[in-house]
Design a protein around this motif. Structure first.
Motif, short mmCIF file in Angstrom:
data_model
loop_
_atom_site.label_atom_id
_atom_site.label_comp_id
_atom_site.label_asym_id
_atom_site.label_seq_id
_atom_site.Cartn_x
_atom_site.Cartn_y
_atom_site.Cartn_z
N TRP A 36 0.86 -1.18 0.00
CA TRP A 36 0.00 0.00 0.00
C TRP A 36 0.90 1.23 0.00
O TRP A 36 1.87 1.31 0.77
N ARG A 38 0.64 5.76 -0.57
CA ARG A 38 -0.29 6.88 -0.55
C ARG A 38 0.39 8.13 -1.10
O ARG A 38 1.61 8.27 -1.05
N VAL A 48 3.43 2.81 2.58
CA VAL A 48 2.66 2.71 3.82
C VAL A 48 2.89 1.35 4.47
O VAL A 48 3.31 1.27 5.62
N ASP A 90 -2.95 11.64 7.47
CA ASP A 90 -3.22 10.41 6.71
C ASP A 90 -4.05 10.69 5.46
O ASP A 90 -4.28 9.77 4.67
N TYR A 94 -4.86 6.50 -1.64
CA TYR A 94 -4.18 5.26 -1.28
C TYR A 94 -4.22 4.29 -2.46
O TYR A 94 -5.29 4.06 -3.03
#
Length: 122
Positions: A36, A38, A48, A90, A94
């Protein structure tokens, strides 16, 4: 070839949780490690978390340790990213990606999804 589709993004308040899913096509999904990444507005894409082909090894970046958990269900051709204690930092699009070896470098991954937006309101 593997096609990846992310889902589960959305708008959440700070401190909340989301679970992202990365669904893969093809019967050979278990042969691929998945990561993952982002990308926030105006920033470079960053790693991530990642998980090995079997799911036996996982990796994550310091900023998400203790808050995000990556897992996979090879029977369902899906990788998950459970995100807890979300904060404004955050907020990003993503992406999930598949490759041969799990790790933090984007160059390890050959196939990428289109991304899902996560927005955390403070």
């Amino acid at each position: 070839q593997v096609q990846l589709v992310e889902s589960g993004g959305g708008l959440v308040q700070a401190g909340g949780s989301l679970r992202l899913s990365c669904a893969a096509s093809g019967r050979t999904f278990s042969r691929y490690a998945v990561g993952w990444f982002r990308q926030a507005p105006g920033k470079e894409r960053e790693f991530v978390a990642a998980i090995s082909r079997s799911g036996g090894s996982t990796y994550d970046t310091d900023s998400v340790k203790g808050r995000f958990t990556i897992s996979r269900d090879n029977a369902k051709n899906t990788v998950y990213l459970q995100m807890n204690s979300l904060n404004a930092e955050d907020t990003a699009v993503y992406y999930c990606a598949a490759g041969w070896v799990a790790g933090g470098g984007s160059e390890r991954y050959d196939y990428w999804g289109q991304g899902t937006q996560v927005t955390v309101s403070s």
